[in-house]
Design a protein around this motif. Structure first.
Motif, PDB file in Angstrom:
ATOM      1  N   GLU A  72       0.274  -4.762   3.305  1.00 19.17           N
ATOM      2  CA  GLU A  72       1.359  -4.050   3.985  1.00 19.17           C
ATOM      3  C   GLU A  72       1.285  -2.552   3.695  1.00 19.17           C
ATOM      4  O   GLU A  72       1.521  -1.734   4.588  1.00 19.17           O
ATOM      5  N   VAL A  73       0.947  -2.186   2.480  1.00 16.95           N
ATOM      6  CA  VAL A  73       0.811  -0.774   2.118  1.00 16.95           C
ATOM      7  C   VAL A  73      -0.292  -0.127   2.947  1.00 16.95           C
ATOM      8  O   VAL A  73      -0.126   0.998   3.441  1.00 16.95           O
ATOM      9  N   GLU A  74      -1.407  -0.815   3.129  1.00 24.32           N
ATOM     10  CA  GLU A  74      -2.506  -0.265   3.927  1.00 24.32           C
ATOM     11  C   GLU A  74      -2.080  -0.046   5.379  1.00 24.32           C
ATOM     12  O   GLU A  74      -2.397   0.972   5.984  1.00 24.32           O
ATOM     13  N   VAL A  75      -1.352  -1.015   5.938  1.00 21.94           N
ATOM     14  CA  VAL A  75      -0.868  -0.875   7.317  1.00 21.94           C
ATOM     15  C   VAL A  75       0.075   0.322   7.422  1.00 21.94           C
ATOM     16  O   VAL A  75      -0.032   1.142   8.345  1.00 21.94           O
ATOM     17  N   LYS A  77       0.223   2.964   5.440  1.00 21.26           N
ATOM     18  CA  LYS A  77      -0.532   4.210   5.263  1.00 21.26           C
ATOM     19  C   LYS A  77      -1.195   4.629   6.567  1.00 21.26           C
ATOM     20  O   LYS A  77      -1.196   5.809   6.912  1.00 21.26           O
ATOM     21  N   GLU A  78      -1.759   3.663   7.289  1.00 21.26           N
ATOM     22  CA  GLU A  78      -2.401   3.965   8.566  1.00 21.26           C
ATOM     23  C   GLU A  78      -1.373   4.465   9.582  1.00 21.26           C
ATOM     24  O   GLU A  78      -1.634   5.413  10.318  1.00 21.26           O
ATOM     25  N   GLN A  79      -0.202   3.835   9.617  1.00 22.83           N
ATOM     26  CA  GLN A  79       0.846   4.286  10.535  1.00 22.83           C
ATOM     27  C   GLN A  79       1.310   5.694  10.186  1.00 22.83           C
ATOM     28  O   GLN A  79       1.531   6.520  11.079  1.00 22.83           O
ATOM     29  N   ILE A  80       1.440   5.979   8.903  1.00 24.86           N
ATOM     30  CA  ILE A  80       1.850   7.325   8.475  1.00 24.86           C
ATOM     31  C   ILE A  80       0.805   8.344   8.897  1.00 24.86           C
ATOM     32  O   ILE A  80       1.141   9.425   9.407  1.00 24.86           O
TER      33      ILE A  80
END
Length: 144
Positions: A72-75, A77-80
């Protein structure tokens, strides 16, 4: 319930937790732990074995949760990252539009912002260029 096992309220809670843990571990770990039973005469070794199985199950749950959180953190980070890129692009666009706008257009825009009215088709034409015609404003009876 035997009064020997439950001399204080805390002992009662520990015994209940152990009984729950045995049934939980039996379902999670399968046949291996199904034969584990707790009685009042259990040795310290069986208690340690049960505690070890509980710790293993908790470690398994923890690792699954950590994996899910990392994904979830990776997703996020990509959205940010995408939102920062989009924001930068829009800021550059805004800066360009402000430099190209005439003072009259800027005044009209400021008035619209203050009154909260949406931008309409009442904007004056750009100086030095043809009047842009949007498809939504074209008349069906005339040709360009």
């Amino acid at each position: 319930m035997s009064s020997q096992c439950y001399t204080v309220a805390m002992d009662l809670g520990v015994c209940q937790l152990r009984n729950f843990s045995i049934s939980f571990l039996s379902s999670v770990l399968g046949k291996e732990s199904a034969s584990v039973r707790l009685d009042n005469s259990s040795s310290g070794a069986s208690v340690v074995a049960i505690d070890n199985k509980i710790e293993q199950a908790m470690d398994l749950v923890k690792s699954h949760l950590m994996y899910a959180v990392r994904e979830e953190v990776e997703v996020l980070k990509e959205q940010i990252k995408e939102l920062i890129e989009r924001n930068t692009q829009l800021e550059q666009e805004n800066k360009l539009l402000k430099t190209l706008a005439s003072p009259e257009q800027m005044a009209q825009f400021q008035a619209q912002v203050q009154t909260g009215s949406p931008a309409g088709n009442t904007q004056p034409p750009l100086p030095g260029g043809p009047t842009p015609v949007l498809p939504s404003t074209q008349n069906s009876g005339t040709s360009a």
